[in-house]
Design an enzyme around this catalytic site. Structure first.
Site, PDB file in Angstrom:
ATOM      1  N   CYS A  91      22.669  -5.944  -5.263  1.00  0.00           N
ATOM      2  CA  CYS A  91      22.662  -7.347  -5.678  1.00  0.00           C
ATOM      3  C   CYS A  91      24.050  -7.701  -6.182  1.00  0.00           C
ATOM      4  O   CYS A  91      24.494  -7.156  -7.184  1.00  0.00           O
ATOM      5  CB  CYS A  91      21.683  -7.561  -6.822  1.00  0.00           C
ATOM      6  N   VAL A  92      24.744  -8.585  -5.515  1.00  0.00           N
ATOM      7  CA  VAL A  92      26.077  -8.926  -6.009  1.00  0.00           C
ATOM      8  C   VAL A  92      26.150 -10.383  -6.441  1.00  0.00           C
ATOM      9  O   VAL A  92      25.249 -11.144  -6.211  1.00  0.00           O
ATOM     10  CB  VAL A  92      27.171  -8.639  -4.950  1.00  0.00           C
TER      11      VAL A  92
END
Lengths: 100, 113, 135
Positions: free
Chosen positions: B112-113
Site C-alpha cells: 500500500c503506497v
C-alpha cells in the site's frame, strides 16, 4: 539469444559462480563484474573451472578488471567489455539473471 | 518514528505520520475506538468483525493482508455478501486494508503506497 | 489478459545473515498486486529460508516465516526447491514448512505449492521465465 548471467562475487568467497555455472545453458553469456572478475585471473583455481565451460561466452567488465590491477592477467577466451558493452549484452539477451 | 499521540484513558499512545501506532502492543479496544473516531468512523459490530479478522490474520501470518487478499479471505470466512469491495468500502471508505489496519493497530499493509 | 508475464523470484541466501530473504518476501507480496504469473525458486542457501521451526525471539527480530505460508492467499502456487541444494545440506522435503494454495479449477482443493526439482529442471525454469528477480 540465451540468457545473460552476471556474477559479482569472488569465487573464493562465495559459491555464486559455481551455482551460476551449474545453471547455464548453450548460448548463454556469463558476465563477471565487481569481485566476480577475480574468477578470470590466470593461474587461479576458478580460472580452470571457467575455461572448462563449453558453449557459453564469458565476459568481464573492464572497469572492474582495471580497478583490481588485473589487466593482462586474464585467461584466454574471455571477452573484455566496457559499460556500453554491458548494456549491449543486456539488450541482446532474452533476460538477465543476477547471481548475487 | 512517532509524530503524534492518541489519548486513551489519560495515556498517550504514539503513532507515525499516517496514524499507524508505533508499538503494536499498545493496542486496545478503547484505542481502536479512538483511532476510528479520528478516521470519522463509528465502530459497529460489522466494523469489529473486519478489525478482529485482521488481527487474527496478522497473528497467524505476521503480515497485514493486501486488499485483494483481505476480500478473498473475508469471503471465505463470512460469505460473498461481506467478502466484496463494495461492502468493505462502505465500512471503511478510505480503503478497507489501510483504514481497518490502522484501527486494528497493525502496520500499513505491504504494497500500500 | 495478454500482458501477463512469468516472474521468477530466485532466492539463494539464508534467512537471517543478510536482509535479502526479507526483502525478497516483501517484493513478492507487493508484486502480487500486479496479477502476474509468479513463481518462487529456492536454491543454494536459499533453501534454509523454508526450514521449519524458526524461533527468532532471542535475535530480537520479527519471525517472518509465517508470511511464507500466506503466499497461497497471494495466488502464488509454484514454489520450486532445488533437490541438490537440499541434499548438499542434509535436508529433505520433510524439513520444510508447508506451503499451500487453493486450486480454483479443482473446487478450491488445498494443494501443496512446493515442488522439488532437479538442478537441470531449475535451469530450465529460469530459462522459461520472462523476468527473473534475484535475491
Amino acid at each position: 539469444m540465451g540468457m545473460l548471467h552476471t556474477v559479482n562475487k569472488s569465487p573464493y568467497q562465495c559459491n555464486t559462480l559455481e551455482s551460476c555455472l551449474n545453471h547455464v545453458g548453450e548460448g548463454d553469456v556469463v558476465l563477471l563484474i565487481e569481485d566476480g572478475v577475480y574468477a578470470a585471473m590466470k593461474g587461479g583455481r576458478a580460472a580452470d573451472v571457467l575455461s572448462a565451460v563449453q558453449g557459453v561466452k564469458v565476459c568481464v567488465l573492464s572497469a572492474d578488471v582495471k580497478a583490481r590491477g588485473l589487466e593482462g592477467k586474464l585467461i584466454d577466451g574471455v571477452e573484455v567489455v566496457d559499460y556500453a558493452g554491458f548494456v549491449d549484452l543486456v539488450t541482446e539477451t532474452d533476460k538477465t539473471q543476477a547471481w548475487l | 518514528m512517532s509524530t503524534g499521540f492518541y489519548e486513551v484513558n489519560g495515556k498517550q499512545v504514539p503513532h507515525d505520520e499516517e496514524g499507524y501506532i508505533t508499538n503494536l502492543s499498545d493496542w486496545s479496544k478503547e484505542l481502536a475506538e479512538v483511532i476510528a473516531k479520528q478516521e470519522g468512523i463509528d465502530m459497529t459490530d460489522e466494523h469489529w468483525e473486519v478489525v478482529n479478522f485482521l488481527r487474527e490474520y496478522y497473528d497467524e501470518y505476521q503480515i497485514a493482508p493486501a486488499i485483494r487478499v483481505l476480500v478473498k479471505a473475508i469471503k471465505k470466512k463470512f460469505g460473498p455478501e461481506k467478502g466484496n469491495n463494495k461492502y468493505l468500502y462502505e465500512l471503511f471508505p478510505y480503503g478497507p486494508a489501510k483504514q481497518a489496519c490502522k484501527i486494528a493497530g497493525l502496520p500499513k499493509p505491504t504494497g500500500c503506497v | 489478459m495478454s500482458d501477463v508475464k512469468k516472474f521468477l523470484y530466485v532466492n539463494r541466501k539464508a534467512p537471517h545473515g543478510t536482509i535479502y530473504a526479507l526483502e525478497s518476501l516483501e517484493v513478492v507480496l507487493i508484486g502480487a498486486a500486479f496479477e502476474q504469473d509468479v513463481a518462487l525458486a529456492f536454491l543454494d542457501d536459499g533453501v534454509y529460508q523454508l526450514v521449519k521451526g524458526w524461533d527468532t525471539s532471542e535475535l530480537g527480530v520479527k519471525n517472518f516465516q509465517p508470511a511464507y505460508t500466506a503466499l497461497g492467499d497471494y495466488d502464488i502456487q509454484k514454489v520450486y526447491v532445488e533437490r541438490e541444494s537440499l541434499e548438499e545440506r542434509g535436508l529433505s522435503e520433510d524439513d520444510l514448512i508447508e506451503m499451500t494454495y487453493e486450486d480454483e479449477d479443482d473446487d478450491w482443493a488445498e494443494k501443496s505449492s512446493i515442488r522439488i526439482v532437479s538442478r537441470e529442471e531449475m535451469a530450465q525454469i529460469m530459462r522459461d521465465s520472462d523476468v527473473i528477480l534475484s535475491f
